[in-house]
Design a protein around this motif. Structure first.
Motif, PDB file in Angstrom:
ATOM      1  N   ARG A  73       0.873  -1.113   0.083  1.00 46.94           N
ATOM      2  CA  ARG A  73      -0.129   0.160  -0.120  1.00 46.94           C
ATOM      3  C   ARG A  73       0.748   1.452   0.022  1.00 46.94           C
ATOM      4  O   ARG A  73       0.531   2.051  -0.607  1.00 46.94           O
ATOM      5  CB  ARG A  73      -1.056  -0.054   1.149  1.00 46.94           C
ATOM      6  CG  ARG A  73      -1.971  -1.046   1.154  1.00 46.94           C
ATOM      7  CD  ARG A  73      -3.350  -0.458   0.648  1.00 46.94           C
ATOM      8  NE  ARG A  73      -4.434  -1.297   0.271  1.00 46.94           N
ATOM      9  CZ  ARG A  73      -5.295  -1.722   1.245  1.00 46.94           C
ATOM     10  NH1 ARG A  73      -5.486  -1.326   2.449  1.00 46.94           N
ATOM     11  NH2 ARG A  73      -6.218  -2.542   0.665  1.00 46.94           N
ATOM     12  N   LEU A  74       2.097   1.216   0.759  1.00 45.39           N
ATOM     13  CA  LEU A  74       2.815   2.345   0.772  1.00 45.39           C
ATOM     14  C   LEU A  74       3.343   2.509  -0.560  1.00 45.39           C
ATOM     15  O   LEU A  74       3.421   3.822  -1.143  1.00 45.39           O
ATOM     16  CB  LEU A  74       3.998   2.156   1.556  1.00 45.39           C
ATOM     17  CG  LEU A  74       3.763   2.119   3.134  1.00 45.39           C
ATOM     18  CD1 LEU A  74       5.168   1.863   3.892  1.00 45.39           C
ATOM     19  CD2 LEU A  74       3.089   3.359   3.603  1.00 45.39           C
ATOM     20  N   ARG A  75       3.892   1.611  -1.408  1.00 47.80           N
ATOM     21  CA  ARG A  75       4.403   1.719  -2.535  1.00 47.80           C
ATOM     22  C   ARG A  75       3.169   2.202  -3.720  1.00 47.80           C
ATOM     23  O   ARG A  75       3.551   3.218  -4.544  1.00 47.80           O
ATOM     24  CB  ARG A  75       4.987   0.404  -3.271  1.00 47.80           C
ATOM     25  CG  ARG A  75       5.674   0.832  -4.635  1.00 47.80           C
ATOM     26  CD  ARG A  75       6.338  -0.601  -5.122  1.00 47.80           C
ATOM     27  NE  ARG A  75       5.230  -1.330  -5.475  1.00 47.80           N
ATOM     28  CZ  ARG A  75       5.052  -2.849  -5.596  1.00 47.80           C
ATOM     29  NH1 ARG A  75       6.254  -3.133  -5.175  1.00 47.80           N
ATOM     30  NH2 ARG A  75       4.194  -3.464  -6.019  1.00 47.80           N
ATOM     31  N   GLU A 125       3.266   5.439  -5.670  1.00 46.99           N
ATOM     32  CA  GLU A 125       3.156   5.615  -7.225  1.00 46.99           C
ATOM     33  C   GLU A 125       2.088   6.379  -7.679  1.00 46.99           C
ATOM     34  O   GLU A 125       2.241   6.895  -8.735  1.00 46.99           O
ATOM     35  CB  GLU A 125       3.408   4.275  -7.691  1.00 46.99           C
ATOM     36  CG  GLU A 125       4.841   3.623  -7.432  1.00 46.99           C
ATOM     37  CD  GLU A 125       4.999   2.122  -7.910  1.00 46.99           C
ATOM     38  OE1 GLU A 125       3.893   1.367  -8.071  1.00 46.99           O
ATOM     39  OE2 GLU A 125       6.088   1.615  -7.846  1.00 46.99           O
ATOM     40  N   ASP A 126       0.758   6.217  -7.155  1.00 43.99           N
ATOM     41  CA  ASP A 126      -0.379   6.799  -7.451  1.00 43.99           C
ATOM     42  C   ASP A 126      -0.195   8.336  -7.755  1.00 43.99           C
ATOM     43  O   ASP A 126      -0.704   8.982  -8.531  1.00 43.99           O
ATOM     44  CB  ASP A 126      -1.521   6.545  -6.878  1.00 43.99           C
ATOM     45  CG  ASP A 126      -2.007   5.157  -6.714  1.00 43.99           C
ATOM     46  OD1 ASP A 126      -1.537   4.572  -7.784  1.00 43.99           O
ATOM     47  OD2 ASP A 126      -2.838   4.602  -6.075  1.00 43.99           O
ATOM     48  N   THR A 144       8.758  10.141  -5.893  1.00 46.34           N
ATOM     49  CA  THR A 144       9.977   8.944  -5.621  1.00 46.34           C
ATOM     50  C   THR A 144       9.974   8.618  -4.028  1.00 46.34           C
ATOM     51  O   THR A 144       9.302   9.602  -3.344  1.00 46.34           O
ATOM     52  CB  THR A 144      11.276   9.483  -5.873  1.00 46.34           C
ATOM     53  OG1 THR A 144      11.522  10.899  -5.136  1.00 46.34           O
ATOM     54  CG2 THR A 144      11.028  10.122  -7.392  1.00 46.34           C
ATOM     55  N   GLN A 145      10.714   7.706  -3.650  1.00 45.51           N
ATOM     56  CA  GLN A 145      10.778   7.302  -2.202  1.00 45.51           C
ATOM     57  C   GLN A 145      11.622   8.397  -1.976  1.00 45.51           C
ATOM     58  O   GLN A 145      11.266   8.853  -0.488  1.00 45.51           O
ATOM     59  CB  GLN A 145      11.760   6.022  -1.967  1.00 45.51           C
ATOM     60  CG  GLN A 145      11.031   4.809  -2.506  1.00 45.51           C
ATOM     61  CD  GLN A 145      11.894   3.581  -2.158  1.00 45.51           C
ATOM     62  OE1 GLN A 145      12.875   3.596  -1.966  1.00 45.51           O
ATOM     63  NE2 GLN A 145      11.298   2.389  -2.249  1.00 45.51           N
ATOM     64  N   LYS A 146      12.504   9.137  -2.251  1.00 43.71           N
ATOM     65  CA  LYS A 146      13.271  10.463  -1.654  1.00 43.71           C
ATOM     66  C   LYS A 146      12.310  11.492  -1.381  1.00 43.71           C
ATOM     67  O   LYS A 146      12.349  12.048  -0.291  1.00 43.71           O
ATOM     68  CB  LYS A 146      14.335  10.823  -2.760  1.00 43.71           C
ATOM     69  CG  LYS A 146      15.137  11.794  -2.002  1.00 43.71           C
ATOM     70  CD  LYS A 146      16.412  12.220  -3.111  1.00 43.71           C
ATOM     71  CE  LYS A 146      17.292  13.130  -2.363  1.00 43.71           C
ATOM     72  NZ  LYS A 146      18.408  13.387  -2.973  1.00 43.71           N
ATOM     73  N   GLU A 147      11.378  11.636  -2.178  1.00 41.63           N
ATOM     74  CA  GLU A 147      10.362  12.694  -1.870  1.00 41.63           C
ATOM     75  C   GLU A 147       9.487  12.422  -0.909  1.00 41.63           C
ATOM     76  O   GLU A 147       9.219  13.271  -0.027  1.00 41.63           O
ATOM     77  CB  GLU A 147       9.614  13.087  -3.155  1.00 41.63           C
ATOM     78  CG  GLU A 147      10.197  13.709  -4.387  1.00 41.63           C
ATOM     79  CD  GLU A 147       9.586  13.631  -5.642  1.00 41.63           C
ATOM     80  OE1 GLU A 147       9.714  14.589  -6.245  1.00 41.63           O
ATOM     81  OE2 GLU A 147       8.688  12.538  -5.997  1.00 41.63           O
ATOM     82  N   TYR A 185      10.675   0.558   4.950  1.00 43.40           N
ATOM     83  CA  TYR A 185       9.175   0.590   5.484  1.00 43.40           C
ATOM     84  C   TYR A 185       8.675  -0.014   4.225  1.00 43.40           C
ATOM     85  O   TYR A 185       7.793  -0.696   4.310  1.00 43.40           O
ATOM     86  CB  TYR A 185       8.867   1.794   5.726  1.00 43.40           C
ATOM     87  CG  TYR A 185       9.592   2.565   7.146  1.00 43.40           C
ATOM     88  CD1 TYR A 185       9.965   1.823   8.040  1.00 43.40           C
ATOM     89  CD2 TYR A 185       9.550   3.862   7.006  1.00 43.40           C
ATOM     90  CE1 TYR A 185      10.727   2.357   9.254  1.00 43.40           C
ATOM     91  CE2 TYR A 185      10.033   4.676   8.109  1.00 43.40           C
ATOM     92  CZ  TYR A 185      10.752   3.855   9.343  1.00 43.40           C
ATOM     93  OH  TYR A 185      11.100   4.401  10.315  1.00 43.40           O
ATOM     94  N   GLU A 186       8.989   0.335   3.161  1.00 38.95           N
ATOM     95  CA  GLU A 186       8.222   0.165   1.802  1.00 38.95           C
ATOM     96  C   GLU A 186       8.140  -1.434   1.304  1.00 38.95           C
ATOM     97  O   GLU A 186       7.331  -1.942   1.171  1.00 38.95           O
ATOM     98  CB  GLU A 186       8.408   1.039   0.607  1.00 38.95           C
ATOM     99  CG  GLU A 186       7.389   0.999  -0.437  1.00 38.95           C
ATOM    100  CD  GLU A 186       7.805   2.062  -1.386  1.00 38.95           C
ATOM    101  OE1 GLU A 186       8.219   1.793  -2.527  1.00 38.95           O
ATOM    102  OE2 GLU A 186       7.613   3.466  -1.321  1.00 38.95           O
TER     103      GLU A 186
END
Length: 74
Positions: A6-8, A12-13, A17-20, A35-36
């Motif tokens: 769900r995190l990913r 992505e929706d 980015t993961q960094k953001e 975590y993701e």
């Protein structure tokens, strides 16, 4: 245990980015990645921040409901 997919999906929706997302949470991208991927359990305070950020409920993030819409405000 949280549904790490769900995190990913939420990220992505929004074409983030993961960094953001990590920056929103005030953590390092590598920590967020853990975590993701489910390698590390995310603290509840960060789940609350993500729920607010994504306008959803913590229950949705935890995989306890399929309803993405947040609960009404009190």
């Amino acid at each position: 245990m949280m549904d790490s997919l769900r995190l990913r999906d939420l990220r992505e929706d929004r074409d983030l980015t993961q960094k953001e997302v990590a920056a929103v949470l005030g953590i390092d991208q590598r920590v967020y990645s853990n975590y993701e991927t489910g390698k590390r359990e995310i603290p509840a305070r960060l789940v609350v921040r993500l729920a607010d950020f994504y306008s959803t409920s913590t229950d949705y993030i935890f995989g306890r409901t399929a309803v993405r819409k947040p609960y009404p405000a009190k």
